[in-house]
Scaffold this active site. Structure first.
Site, short mmCIF file in Angstrom:
data_model
loop_
_atom_site.label_atom_id
_atom_site.label_comp_id
_atom_site.label_asym_id
_atom_site.label_seq_id
_atom_site.Cartn_x
_atom_site.Cartn_y
_atom_site.Cartn_z
N ASP A 68 0.82 -1.21 0.00
CA ASP A 68 0.00 0.00 0.00
C ASP A 68 0.86 1.26 0.00
O ASP A 68 1.81 1.37 0.77
CB ASP A 68 -0.89 0.00 1.25
N ASP A 101 -0.53 0.12 -4.97
CA ASP A 101 -1.71 0.82 -5.47
C ASP A 101 -1.48 2.29 -5.75
O ASP A 101 -2.30 2.93 -6.41
CB ASP A 101 -2.92 0.63 -4.53
N ASN A 102 -0.42 2.87 -5.28
CA ASN A 102 -0.06 4.25 -5.64
C ASN A 102 1.31 4.57 -5.08
O ASN A 102 1.88 3.82 -4.27
CB ASN A 102 -1.09 5.27 -5.14
N CYS A 125 -5.90 4.98 -2.79
CA CYS A 125 -6.09 3.55 -2.53
C CYS A 125 -7.31 2.94 -3.21
O CYS A 125 -7.20 2.01 -4.01
CB CYS A 125 -6.21 3.30 -1.02
#
Length: 502
Positions: free
Chosen positions: A7, A277-278, A42
């Protein structure tokens, strides 16, 4: 097939905290050095991974139920058609999920933790957002509460143990897919006890865009206080260090699972993906810590893949996005991608090293700001509409931090063109060949014809779906541009994130 999803990653820091991962996945397979997310937040990003779609097609625009994050509408319209649902129903896969799903998963207004999305044979999902202790897991729809005892509750280790159990007891007569989504290195950045003293001399990178004023940028970037206070710099350096510390447990998890596959005799027959996710920024343009912005530090992510037919120690420079993961995994499983509505492309030809592969030269980035009408009580001097204001009342988001970009990477151009959906209709353009840290906005000096072509291409991508998302980009030989169409189609921009989709 095994997929690891960390994450809010720091792509530039990848190799130092994850040395085992680098050895076991990157050195044994392929590293995509130009991997991106269409939305640097997210929930929209995870929805893109699961559906293979851009946000304007899966309609998850932020991390709230109102923004469609794990809402009943998401559950009804999108979840039945995610790639895990197709893997299980159409391809006969055993499917296993462990970790953070979507930020509002488990909300009472959307079925609570009793809701198990279609497509998962084994379901161990975190209720709500990232935690390391004192959390609730949905274990196949039943709530299991965890406390703060490291030996039995530290979430990264719990996910590792659940995953090892699955590999030990799964059926050997069906193919399997595992998705392990660690909250680490997301806040609150709680490292395992044995790693709290690691990286004591590490601080956030001091790139050329660190702690400088974001001149010629959107007002939200310009409002950051420059130079940052000493307390802000200490805060972001401490966050950076703790994030690295939490990743050491992720590194341990990956090592355990790869070794288990090897012991089981399954390693050479398993595709393993590692991504995030980023991205994340720490002090870039004097923004202390967050994501949600259009720049490389927020939209670029790591992507490593090893598996059958993939040669070791490869680097690939093609422009890939997280909407490609679903099509890739379905392609590996032998599913006909023409039967899906996915916007992405299968990476399988790139993984196998096929020659003469026709590939994209651009993709879409889109985000809807999360600000609200009220003012932040901790920052009374600020007007309404801003949010995530910390520290020193520097705001990371606002209602009109709503933008869409075309990110282009071709033989001749490394370019980003962005438009904001605000009263200014503010435009940012960057030539990343000359300016890799995106300091100089060249919107007012770049050739007008390029601006017009990029504006038109942006409108096309914002209204694309499925195959139309994969049409030739501005710098592809097959691109056709008719300036007259800009005026007849200009209303397409209004579709960006209109309420009708939610």
């Amino acid at each position: 097939i095994l997929a690891f999803l960390a994450d809010t990653f720091l792509v530039l820091s990848f190799q130092t905290p994850l040395k085992k991962t680098n050895t076991l996945i990157a050195q044994m397979g392929i590293t995509f050095v130009n991997a991106y997310v269409p939305s640097a937040l997210c929930c929209p990003s995870r929805a893109s991974i699961l559906t293979g779609k851009y946000p304007h097609n899966h309609h998850v625009v932020n991390n709230t139920l109102e923004g469609n994050c794990s809402s009943k509408l998401w559950q009804k319209i999108q979840e039945p058609y995610t790639f895990p649902a197709l893997l299980k129903a159409m391809c006969g896969y055993q499917t296993f999920f462990a970790g953070k799903y979507l930020n509002e998963y488990g909300a009472e207004d959307a079925g609570g933790v009793g809701h198990v999305p279609p497509g998962w044979s084994f379901w161990y999902a975190l209720e709500k957002n990232s935690k390391y202790y004192n959390y609730t897991l949905s274990v196949n729809g039943k709530a299991r509460r965890h406390g703060e005892n490291y030996s039995v509750d530290y979430l990264t280790d719990v996910l590792a143990n659940m995953s090892l159990d699955f590999l030990e007891y799964k059926s050997n007569f069906e193919p399997f897919f595992m998705m392990i989504a660690t909250p680490a290195p997301h806040s609150p950045w709680t490292p395992a006890p044995q790693y709290t003293k690691s990286f004591q001399n590490v601080s956030a990178p001091r790139n050329s865009n660190f702690n400088i004023h974001g001149k010629n940028k959107h007002w939200l970037i310009r409002q950051a206080k420059t130079p940052m206070s000493n307390s802000s710099i200490q805060f972001l350096d401490d966050a950076y260090r703790k994030r690295w510390q939490t990743l050491l447990s992720v590194d341990d998890l990956i090592e355990k699972l790869v070794k288990k596959l090897e012991v089981n005799g399954e390693l050479d027959n398993t595709y393993i993906f590692y991504t995030s996710d980023n991205g994340f920024h720490t002090g870039n343009f004097s923004l202390p810590i967050d994501k949600r912005q259009l720049y490389e530090f927020d939209i670029k992510v790591p992507l490593l893949v090893r598996g059958p037919g993939i040669k070791p120690n490869q680097t690939n420079k093609m422009l890939v996005a997280n909407i490609d993961l679903g099509p890739t995994i379905l392609d590996i499983a032998g599913y006909d991608l023409n039967k899906t509505q996915m916007d992405g492309m299968s990476l399988l030809p790139l993984l196998r090293g096929d020659k003469n592969v026709t590939w994209r030269s651009d993709f879409l980035v889109e985000y809807q700001g999360e600000g609200y009408n009220g003012s932040d009580p901790t920052c009374p001097g600020l007007g309404p509409g801003v949010t995530h204001c910390f520290p020193d009342c520097v705001c990371e988001d606002s209602y009109n931090n709503t933008y869409a970009c075309v990110r282009t990477l071709s033989a001749a151009w490394d370019l980003q063109y962005c438009e904001f959906d605000d009263r200014e209709v503010f435009v940012e353009v960057y030539n990343l060949t000359a300016d890799p840290h995106q300091i100089n906005n060249i919107a007012k000096t770049i050739d007008q014809e390029i601006l017009e072509k990029m504006n038109y291409r942006l409108m096309m991508l914002q209204s694309c779906s499925g195959a139309t998302c994969r049409t030739p980009g501005v710098f592809d030989p097959g691109y056709r541009f008719d300036p007259r169409l800009m005026f007849s189609n200009h209303g397409l921009r209004a579709r960006r994130f209109s309420a009708q989709f939610l």
